[in-house]
Design an enzyme around this catalytic site. Sequence first.
Site, PDB file in Angstrom:
ATOM      1  N   GLY A 186       0.790  -1.210   0.000  1.00  0.00           N
ATOM      2  CA  GLY A 186       0.000   0.000   0.000  1.00  0.00           C
ATOM      3  C   GLY A 186       0.825   1.264   0.000  1.00  0.00           C
ATOM      4  CG  HIS A 187       1.895   2.976   3.027  1.00  0.00           C
ATOM      5  ND1 HIS A 187       1.000   3.960   2.715  1.00  0.00           N
ATOM      6  CD2 HIS A 187       1.410   2.370   4.139  1.00  0.00           C
ATOM      7  CE1 HIS A 187       0.004   3.967   3.598  1.00  0.00           C
ATOM      8  NE2 HIS A 187       0.229   3.003   4.452  1.00  0.00           N
ATOM      9  CE  LYS A 203       8.526  -0.989   3.085  1.00  0.00           C
ATOM     10  NZ  LYS A 203       8.261  -1.468   4.465  1.00  0.00           N
ATOM     11  CG  ASP A 306       1.809  -5.081   9.879  1.00  0.00           C
ATOM     12  OD1 ASP A 306       0.911  -5.939   9.966  1.00  0.00           O
ATOM     13  OD2 ASP A 306       2.115  -4.529   8.808  1.00  0.00           O
TER      14      ASP A 306
END
Length: 546
Positions: A186-187, A203, A306
Amino acid sequence: CVFFEAPGVQGSTKMLGELLDEGPGPPRGIRCLYSHCCFGIWNLTQGQAQVEMQGCQDSEESGCASLHCNPSPRAQSSSGSTIFTCSCGTDFCNANYTHLPPPESLGAPGPEGPQAAPGESIWMALVLLALFLMLILGSIILALLQRKACRVHGRSVPEPDSDRGWNEELPELPGLCFSQVIQEGGHAVVWTGRLQGELVAIKAFPPRAVAQFQAEKAVYELPGLRHDHIVRFITAGRGGPGPLSSGPLLVLELYPKGSLCHYLTQHTSDWATSLRMALSLAQGLAFLHEERWHNGQYKPAIAHRDLSSQNVLIREDTSCAIGDLDLALVLPGLTQPPAWVPTQPRGPAAIMEAGTQRYMAPELLDKTLDLQDWGTALRQADVYSLALLLWEILSRCPDLRPDSIPPPFQLAYEAELGSTPGTCELWALAVEERRRPYIPPTWNYFATGPNGLRELLEDCWDADPEARLTADCVQQRLAALARPHELHSFSEDCPHSCPALCPEDCSSSSASAILPYRPPLSACHCGCQQGPSSRNPQPACSSSHV
């Protein structure tokens, strides 16, 4: 979704879904596990479009609401080829794209481009001016609403220019090369690549996700955050695979074996390997949760928030490394942290924020997390998630099965709720009914004493957060399972319920220290006597025939 990977593609997104056997040749179908979203990647070269990848997204995104695949440009190479991607949310919507704009549309129009009619230029200027004024007004209203929301939730109001200077603050990384997309979230988008010849994971965040980038970077840059079972951070910078995708990025160690979820889907693991994976995972989480000074460096306690089998990576020795710290939160400690330790929002909304829904603790699902002692509460929620990951690891161990054939890999609660459980379904199962993933009865016989696998999992995913073990205690319990015939002294905060009390002359002396204990046909073994409401069974040792 349609699934296809060109022959030259490195890496794979097969782990994001279940491939359907629809025929020998491409493309094939894939049933998504983590989202209702399909994606496609096309390469446009000299007007010719070639499909590179098609498959499942790993999470829902804003583009997933689209019914059709509408590709948008993501990167452009010096050779003139352009990468287009799309996301859409209907069955097999990524089979075909609606259109690919010509390469000329990516830049300014040339002199041969369409010209406005003489009478249209004034009206066009007025329309553009009106749109510009509306954009400014909307930005002001959005900033005021954000400031009000921050005050309501107890969060500090962000500085107006806090994200504006990221491009100047971050260095360009010479020698950084992008190779292949291995995960889209998502990011951020995770690539394989090279930095000065070293294989790395990159990333890459879009400019709109600067806040997520800065939060994860701040945690990774804590001086004391170096551990074998935490993903190794190399550096941060800016860049991208092409001029259209430049943004902030993190360079991390590359783990070619992939995520824990991918590994368990593809492999089974014997007892020694399963225990190594479980113990390393507990060691990594215990390290995160620990506040300590070491060699003059201070590491605050950190909650991950998470933990999922997608966010844990497998090292070459099959041990685990915890990654994806974008939701990690620095916890209040007993000592005064140095000034350089990043301060983070501590309002109720920020504390209650959590990651992957499937692994959320009951107190997060029903919004009853203890905000008075939120540092301890977030650690307890992490331990619940850890228990689900341990169950996933153990479910793929053939040594824990009578027939030595474990079933195909399933995520926690997948057998009960399917691959995409909703919030209400999870709440009903985990909170209201207090059910947990199924533990086969054969697991009871593959560990010595009552401090075995079932007790370990039940003590980690207990509905009462205060009854759960600490991460440090979990690693002590797992270390004890690795050495079943040694005496173990547990710390005071690590209750061990029933120590092994069998006399030496009737215990099995030939069992290996790294294999699960399997009782012989006639063996002295330990049992626990406990009433229906007891949580602290008393030890009892008796001779019995199995």
